[in-house]
Design an enzyme around this catalytic site. Sequence first.
Site, PDB file in Angstrom:
ATOM      1  NE  ARG A 213     101.692 -11.460  73.986  1.00 22.15           N
ATOM      2  CZ  ARG A 213     101.629 -11.438  75.313  1.00 22.15           C
ATOM      3  NH1 ARG A 213     102.227 -10.487  75.993  1.00 22.15           N
ATOM      4  NH2 ARG A 213     100.973 -12.331  75.982  1.00 22.15           N
TER       5      ARG A 213
ATOM      6  CE  LYS B 187     109.859  -5.258  80.658  1.00 22.23           C
ATOM      7  NZ  LYS B 187     109.089  -6.167  79.824  1.00 22.23           N
TER       8      LYS B 187
ATOM      9  CE  LYS C  96     104.042  -2.870  84.212  1.00 21.52           C
ATOM     10  NZ  LYS C  96     104.203  -3.166  85.641  1.00 21.52           N
ATOM     11  CG  ASP C  97     102.637  -9.223  79.329  1.00 24.81           C
ATOM     12  OD1 ASP C  97     102.108  -8.292  79.943  1.00 24.81           O
ATOM     13  OD2 ASP C  97     102.118 -10.335  79.197  1.00 24.81           O
ATOM     14  NE  ARG C  98     110.147 -13.849  76.453  1.00 26.31           N
ATOM     15  CZ  ARG C  98     110.249 -13.873  75.122  1.00 26.31           C
ATOM     16  NH1 ARG C  98     111.064 -13.031  74.492  1.00 26.31           N
ATOM     17  NH2 ARG C  98     109.521 -14.710  74.410  1.00 26.31           N
TER      18      ARG C  98
END
Length: 346
Positions: A24, A53, A82-84
């Site tokens: 990430r 997104k 959901k993960d940012r």
Amino acid sequence: MPVPAWPPDWPRAHGDPPVAGEYRLVPEDFVVEEWLGFAPEGEGEHLWLWLEKRDLGTPELARRVARACEVTPRDVGYAGMKDRFAVTRQWLSVHLPGREAPTDLAERLAAAQVTLLEQARHPRKLKRGVHRGNRFRLRLGGSAVVHPAFASRWERIREAGVPNYFGPQRFGPEGRNLQRACGILARGWRKRDDRQGMLLSAARSYLFNELLAERVRRGDWDRALPGEVLMLDGTQSLFVAEAPDAELAGRVAAGDVHPAGLLWGAGESTAREAAAALEQGLGAAHAGLCAALAESGVRTARRALRVRPVAAELRHEGETATLGFTLPRGAFATAVLRELLCHPTL
């Protein structure tokens, strides 16, 4: 009520990874696609939007969709958070009874850094937790992915699964969600102080992880104890194994059923014998927190202690590796990653 020490020492099931790795570094390294398990019916009062997104949290996504559709945020529904810091695709629903969406909806969403991929009508609002799972595509780097043990660790994870820990994002940076939860629970939990239930969830998740960590230390996190509550794979169906036999042990080993740990709250545990003794021991060690959760009114529930990545793939590309796998709803990709590599956020 004492605040638990942070960071916690939650052990890995497959031993500590030999070397550090990276993940990430940019949102495109962490791609998540929601899997509903069904499709919108094509008609109804709710407009369902399939959206992409980037570097954006789900609550903020819902607010931007509400503005674009000229409705209030309570008219927008979604199945899961959901993960940012990621690229994610998920469904949101918008209540539009008797009217169409703005003709320039795609343009409005694009201006809000959201991509509209598909839309369809459905009779009902999208509710939390109705999706079946999420598909992940993760790009990893660093020394871990070129280490000779990386591929063999991945194969063990595919076959045996990993402890179904709640991920670090549940607890906030440096465990601050848990700290806030302890403060609010010590005073007496009130809905107005925790409208989304995020802090209650952080406290329950911490206790679950503590129970699971003890099972990992004992080496029986993936085996049925006498009196164990078991969960059928892919469902929330539960039953108690009063006296596990060879047949049941085979079903657990095959992944047909999983031991299910307690999510603390109001109500009696259905575990018996050895499994109940472990829960009671942890409850005594965190008596204040467990009592406060019961007083809050949240009901006890169960969560599988083990999760297995489905349709798991590994592709090496020079000094990077790409993982692909699907997890059931509520499971965290970070629980898989922490068994593969060392990283300060895992």
